[in-house]
Design a protein around this motif. Structure first.
Motif, PDB file in Angstrom:
ATOM      1  N   ALA A  82      -1.119  12.862  16.521  1.00 58.45           N
ATOM      2  CA  ALA A  82      -0.930  11.490  16.050  1.00 58.45           C
ATOM      3  C   ALA A  82       0.551  11.331  15.729  1.00 58.45           C
ATOM      4  CB  ALA A  82      -1.781  11.222  14.806  1.00 58.45           C
ATOM      5  N   VAL A  83       1.228  10.487  16.493  1.00 58.78           N
ATOM      6  CA  VAL A  83       2.688  10.350  16.422  1.00 58.78           C
ATOM      7  C   VAL A  83       3.046   9.108  15.622  1.00 58.78           C
ATOM      8  CG1 VAL A  83       4.827  10.169  17.755  1.00 58.78           C
ATOM      9  CG2 VAL A  83       2.866  11.453  18.684  1.00 58.78           C
ATOM     10  N   PHE A  84       3.791   9.301  14.545  1.00 63.68           N
ATOM     11  CA  PHE A  84       4.272   8.195  13.708  1.00 63.68           C
ATOM     12  C   PHE A  84       5.781   8.080  13.887  1.00 63.68           C
ATOM     13  CE2 PHE A  84       0.660   7.114  10.949  1.00 63.68           C
ATOM     14  CZ  PHE A  84      -0.195   8.164  11.218  1.00 63.68           C
ATOM     15  N   LYS A  85       6.263   6.826  13.991  1.00 63.45           N
ATOM     16  CA  LYS A  85       7.705   6.615  14.155  1.00 63.45           C
ATOM     17  C   LYS A  85       8.202   5.575  13.167  1.00 63.45           C
ATOM     18  CE  LYS A  85       8.201   7.939  18.988  1.00 63.45           C
ATOM     19  NZ  LYS A  85       8.429   7.508  20.373  1.00 63.45           N
ATOM     20  N   THR A  86       9.410   5.834  12.628  1.00 64.08           N
ATOM     21  CA  THR A  86      10.065   4.811  11.813  1.00 64.08           C
ATOM     22  C   THR A  86      10.817   3.862  12.748  1.00 64.08           C
ATOM     23  OG1 THR A  86      12.029   6.184  11.579  1.00 64.08           O
ATOM     24  CG2 THR A  86      10.367   6.357   9.850  1.00 64.08           C
ATOM     25  N   THR A  87      11.255   2.749  12.208  1.00 62.69           N
ATOM     26  CA  THR A  87      11.959   1.781  13.055  1.00 62.69           C
ATOM     27  C   THR A  87      13.273   2.349  13.571  1.00 62.69           C
ATOM     28  OG1 THR A  87      12.822   0.828  11.015  1.00 62.69           O
ATOM     29  CG2 THR A  87      10.945  -0.293  12.049  1.00 62.69           C
ATOM     30  N   ASP A  88      13.857   3.318  12.856  1.00 57.67           N
ATOM     31  CA  ASP A  88      15.101   3.919  13.364  1.00 57.67           C
ATOM     32  C   ASP A  88      14.843   5.194  14.170  1.00 57.67           C
ATOM     33  OD1 ASP A  88      14.300   5.352  11.187  1.00 57.67           O
ATOM     34  OD2 ASP A  88      16.290   5.539  10.285  1.00 57.67           O
ATOM     35  N   GLY A  89      13.613   5.384  14.641  1.00 52.30           N
ATOM     36  CA  GLY A  89      13.341   6.414  15.638  1.00 52.30           C
ATOM     37  C   GLY A  89      13.023   7.798  15.114  1.00 52.30           C
ATOM     38  N   GLN A  90      12.853   7.952  13.796  1.00 52.13           N
ATOM     39  CA  GLN A  90      12.477   9.266  13.281  1.00 52.13           C
ATOM     40  C   GLN A  90      10.971   9.462  13.445  1.00 52.13           C
ATOM     41  OE1 GLN A  90      14.174   9.954   9.415  1.00 52.13           O
ATOM     42  NE2 GLN A  90      16.134   9.060  10.013  1.00 52.13           N
ATOM     43  N   THR A  91      10.591  10.714  13.712  1.00 50.75           N
ATOM     44  CA  THR A  91       9.219  10.991  14.160  1.00 50.75           C
ATOM     45  C   THR A  91       8.520  12.013  13.281  1.00 50.75           C
ATOM     46  OG1 THR A  91       9.966  10.574  16.424  1.00 50.75           O
ATOM     47  CG2 THR A  91       7.848  11.705  16.162  1.00 50.75           C
ATOM     48  N   THR A  92       7.259  11.754  12.965  1.00 48.78           N
ATOM     49  CA  THR A  92       6.366  12.728  12.343  1.00 48.78           C
ATOM     50  C   THR A  92       5.131  12.855  13.235  1.00 48.78           C
ATOM     51  OG1 THR A  92       7.062  12.122  10.094  1.00 48.78           O
ATOM     52  CG2 THR A  92       4.961  13.271  10.309  1.00 48.78           C
ATOM     53  N   VAL A  93       4.709  14.078  13.503  1.00 53.41           N
ATOM     54  CA  VAL A  93       3.521  14.289  14.335  1.00 53.41           C
ATOM     55  C   VAL A  93       2.481  15.075  13.534  1.00 53.41           C
ATOM     56  CG1 VAL A  93       2.615  15.171  16.511  1.00 53.41           C
ATOM     57  CG2 VAL A  93       4.994  14.386  16.391  1.00 53.41           C
ATOM     58  N   LEU A  94       1.294  14.505  13.390  1.00 53.33           N
ATOM     59  CA  LEU A  94       0.169  15.195  12.755  1.00 53.33           C
ATOM     60  C   LEU A  94      -0.694  15.824  13.851  1.00 53.33           C
ATOM     61  CD1 LEU A  94      -1.007  12.460  10.171  1.00 53.33           C
ATOM     62  CD2 LEU A  94       0.958  14.020  10.039  1.00 53.33           C
ATOM     63  N   SER A  95      -0.904  17.132  13.783  1.00 51.69           N
ATOM     64  CA  SER A  95      -1.692  17.832  14.801  1.00 51.69           C
ATOM     65  C   SER A  95      -3.058  18.225  14.256  1.00 51.69           C
ATOM     66  CB  SER A  95      -0.989  19.120  15.244  1.00 51.69           C
ATOM     67  OG  SER A  95       0.039  18.854  16.145  1.00 51.69           O
ATOM     68  N   THR A  96      -4.084  17.947  15.035  1.00 51.33           N
ATOM     69  CA  THR A  96      -5.433  18.409  14.735  1.00 51.33           C
ATOM     70  C   THR A  96      -5.894  19.289  15.879  1.00 51.33           C
ATOM     71  OG1 THR A  96      -5.900  16.370  13.521  1.00 51.33           O
ATOM     72  CG2 THR A  96      -7.792  17.691  14.223  1.00 51.33           C
ATOM     73  N   LEU A  97      -6.207  20.544  15.581  1.00 48.99           N
ATOM     74  CA  LEU A  97      -6.716  21.457  16.603  1.00 48.99           C
ATOM     75  C   LEU A  97      -8.188  21.158  16.841  1.00 48.99           C
ATOM     76  CD1 LEU A  97      -4.936  24.539  15.050  1.00 48.99           C
ATOM     77  CD2 LEU A  97      -4.316  23.438  17.208  1.00 48.99           C
ATOM     78  N   LEU A  98      -8.640  21.314  18.072  1.00 49.19           N
ATOM     79  CA  LEU A  98     -10.026  20.996  18.420  1.00 49.19           C
ATOM     80  C   LEU A  98     -10.731  22.258  18.910  1.00 49.19           C
ATOM     81  CD1 LEU A  98      -9.382  17.599  20.234  1.00 49.19           C
ATOM     82  CD2 LEU A  98     -10.265  17.936  17.924  1.00 49.19           C
ATOM     83  N   ASP A  99     -11.818  22.595  18.222  1.00 49.38           N
ATOM     84  CA  ASP A  99     -12.579  23.815  18.494  1.00 49.38           C
ATOM     85  C   ASP A  99     -13.890  23.425  19.171  1.00 49.38           C
ATOM     86  OD1 ASP A  99     -13.081  26.498  18.457  1.00 49.38           O
ATOM     87  OD2 ASP A  99     -13.564  26.606  16.323  1.00 49.38           O
ATOM     88  N   ILE A 100     -14.247  24.155  20.215  1.00 48.20           N
ATOM     89  CA  ILE A 100     -15.440  23.810  20.997  1.00 48.20           C
ATOM     90  C   ILE A 100     -16.694  23.956  20.129  1.00 48.20           C
ATOM     91  CG2 ILE A 100     -15.931  26.121  21.937  1.00 48.20           C
ATOM     92  CD1 ILE A 100     -15.791  22.965  24.085  1.00 48.20           C
ATOM     93  N   ASP A 101     -17.650  23.059  20.338  1.00 44.27           N
ATOM     94  CA  ASP A 101     -18.866  23.065  19.531  1.00 44.27           C
ATOM     95  C   ASP A 101     -20.043  22.660  20.421  1.00 44.27           C
ATOM     96  OD1 ASP A 101     -19.800  23.264  16.639  1.00 44.27           O
ATOM     97  OD2 ASP A 101     -20.681  21.362  17.245  1.00 44.27           O
ATOM     98  N   THR A 102     -21.224  23.150  20.063  1.00 45.23           N
ATOM     99  CA  THR A 102     -22.373  22.879  20.932  1.00 45.23           C
ATOM    100  C   THR A 102     -22.898  21.455  20.795  1.00 45.23           C
ATOM    101  OG1 THR A 102     -23.694  23.895  19.198  1.00 45.23           O
ATOM    102  CG2 THR A 102     -23.228  25.230  21.148  1.00 45.23           C
ATOM    103  N   THR A 103     -22.662  20.816  19.658  1.00 51.10           N
ATOM    104  CA  THR A 103     -23.277  19.498  19.483  1.00 51.10           C
ATOM    105  C   THR A 103     -22.279  18.443  19.009  1.00 51.10           C
ATOM    106  OG1 THR A 103     -23.943  20.241  17.292  1.00 51.10           O
ATOM    107  CG2 THR A 103     -25.592  20.340  19.045  1.00 51.10           C
ATOM    108  N   SER A 104     -21.754  18.619  17.805  1.00 48.99           N
ATOM    109  CA  SER A 104     -20.953  17.541  17.226  1.00 48.99           C
ATOM    110  C   SER A 104     -19.582  17.450  17.882  1.00 48.99           C
ATOM    111  CB  SER A 104     -20.784  17.762  15.725  1.00 48.99           C
ATOM    112  OG  SER A 104     -20.007  18.908  15.487  1.00 48.99           O
ATOM    113  N   SER A 105     -18.952  16.295  17.699  1.00 46.09           N
ATOM    114  CA  SER A 105     -17.628  16.068  18.248  1.00 46.09           C
ATOM    115  C   SER A 105     -16.890  15.148  17.296  1.00 46.09           C
ATOM    116  CB  SER A 105     -17.723  15.446  19.636  1.00 46.09           C
ATOM    117  OG  SER A 105     -16.621  15.801  20.437  1.00 46.09           O
ATOM    118  N   ASN A 106     -15.570  15.207  17.318  1.00 43.97           N
ATOM    119  CA  ASN A 106     -14.831  14.380  16.362  1.00 43.97           C
ATOM    120  C   ASN A 106     -14.932  12.899  16.730  1.00 43.97           C
ATOM    121  OD1 ASN A 106     -12.114  13.243  17.464  1.00 43.97           O
ATOM    122  ND2 ASN A 106     -12.277  15.277  18.327  1.00 43.97           N
ATOM    123  N   HIS A 107     -14.607  12.069  15.766  1.00 40.52           N
ATOM    124  CA  HIS A 107     -14.795  10.631  15.886  1.00 40.52           C
ATOM    125  C   HIS A 107     -14.032  10.039  17.069  1.00 40.52           C
ATOM    126  CE1 HIS A 107     -15.279   6.461  14.556  1.00 40.52           C
ATOM    127  NE2 HIS A 107     -14.006   6.317  14.845  1.00 40.52           N
TER     128      HIS A 107
END
Lengths: 298, 298
Positions: free
Chosen positions: A170-195
């Motif tokens: 998830a990439v967030f940017k300020t109006t002057d171009g500075q960037t923060t990236v939030l990373s979520t790792l995804l692990d395989i699962d037999t049934t459920s899945s993220n939203h």
């Protein structure tokens, strides 16, 4: 990722769609997969990839602007082997939100770009200013707006040498171009899945072809709220790194949740058929010589 | 992978185990997981890995013997984007077989080394001699013996830019050191899993710690027979490449089945917890400049 003319084109389509929606004043969801074909768009892409002479080892040769891909000493992704410093002051706020976005197959990844009612009301992140010094995101820069969410298969970040089947940025940017990236790792699962994957799954066939796009209903709040809760429980690794794609811009604030989200086998297979292999190789410890420079040293 | 003294140690243990087995003349399976603790072994490993200065970009710097990792122009793995030439004369034969092996956590991978009653009766492969010219495996070299089977997560070879969650390598060697590697890609599945993983799954906890090993019951025939059937249906890509680990020795005959096998979520997660991230980055087209040399060229 797309040219200015394409952006204009997308904005125009967004406007027309909004207008149509207002005129019809429908109670049904804004868009359904069955009706999305007329909304399919064609987008431009960048001339780089993950194989041969357009791959990560060659990014610095594709343009002088990409020099940091070879020389930068705070490059991403990394192998995270210990808890890194937690930044102070991270805050997330949610304003009025249109709850739809543009789903794009950019060739190198699948991304979803939220469309805000008004930029100042979109998802905003205040990343603080103490995540390792040296200016950058949040250093007096105030709030950053959610710009895009996109996927990598397999994961780019590793935890103690281990990778996961996918990673959501998830990439967030300020109006002057500075960037923060939030990373979520995804692990395989037999049934459920993220939203997010559950939301996007029925739409993915409409962007199966590279350089196509479509409008989708989309609410990033569950995945962002979950990340923010992890942050408040001090379950987030933080370091100053870079973009993991050309031009490998540095001074990007990277945050990686320690707790992987789930991805079902069905969702994973459909996603990977589109994203294919799109992970940059792991970089050196932040602050140490770039591994490509190291490789080339006599 | 292990030192001569360790090999001697393993051979001695093999002998003692065989002797014990013969004396007891048991009708029960040779070994069960419950009894394997006394058979746990400690093995040596090589000083290279997949991250930082011991990773694939640095292998050529670890030893002068690894120079091909940077300069070789027929390196593996590759992205396979078209059917490659099928070699003539591939044959597989199965002799008397003891049906047990040594399962090792080598630090870089999990491998299973079959223990033959007599070398000349083990699994043997005749790889033919027409897979792209230039001498090498099978060029008058006759039959090659199954040396080891091991895993990579994620897959090292890509098909049309796409990777898979794992890859199984069956390594055959002739007495004069020529090598053929049969690759089976492993695709995640909700239920079924391939024969080898099903066999090894209960044993993996006994080699959870790097540099440990244990004896296991093991029959490679189902996975090899399946590969051979794919070969006979012309569903195997073939090229001359290299080892994907130091010293990156070339003139290795590589065969990659087009049809992935299944791996269940449970088996995959247990395997990956041990193998972690152990895939070399994709190399250039066979015959083209090594990507590391390309990266370093001014």
């Amino acid at each position: 990722m797309h040219s200015p003319s394409t952006t204009t084109h997308l904005l125009l389509l967004t406007f027309l769609l909004t207008l149509t929606h207002a005129l019809l004043n429908t109670q049904t969801p804004l868009l359904q997969p069955e009706t999305s074909s007329p909304n399919n768009l064609t987008i431009a892409t960048a001339p780089w990839g993950y194989h041969y002479h357009s791959g990560p080892l060659s990014w610095h040769r594709l343009s002088p602007a990409n020099v940091l891909c070879k020389t930068g000493i705070r490059q991403s992704p990394i192998n995270i082997h210990q808890a890194l410093k937690r930044p102070t002051g991270l805050k997330l706020r949610r304003g009025d939100y249109r709850e739809y976005g543009i789903l794009e197959n950019e060739g190198q990844t699948v991304s979803i770009k939220p469309q805000e009612e008004d930029a100042k009301y979109g998802y905003q992140l205040y990343p603080g200013d103490s995540a390792g010094g040296g200016g950058g995101v949040g250093k007096g820069g105030g709030w950053a707006l959610l710009d895009t969410m996109h996927f990598h298969t397999p994961s780019e970040h590793h935890l103690d040498g281990e990778h996961f089947v996918a990673e959501l940025h998830a990439v967030f940017k300020t109006t002057d171009g500075q960037t923060t990236v939030l990373s979520t790792l995804l692990d395989i699962d037999t049934t459920s899945s993220n939203h997010l994957l559950t939301t996007l799954h029925p739409w993915l066939p409409f962007v199966a072809t590279p350089l196509t796009a479509t409008f989708v209903q989309f609410d990033p709040s569950p995945i962002l709220d979950r990340f923010y809760r992890a942050y408040r429980r001090e379950r987030v690794y933080t370091y100053r790194g870079s973009l993991t794609t050309p031009p490998c811009t540095e001074n990007v604030l990277r945050m990686v949740s320690q707790d992987p989200e789930k991805i079902s086998v069905e969702h994973y297979r459909r996603l990977k058929a589109i994203t294919k292999f799109n992970a940059r190789y792991p970089q050196n410890h932040p602050g140490y010589m770039n591994l490509l420079e190291w490789a080339c040293e006599k």
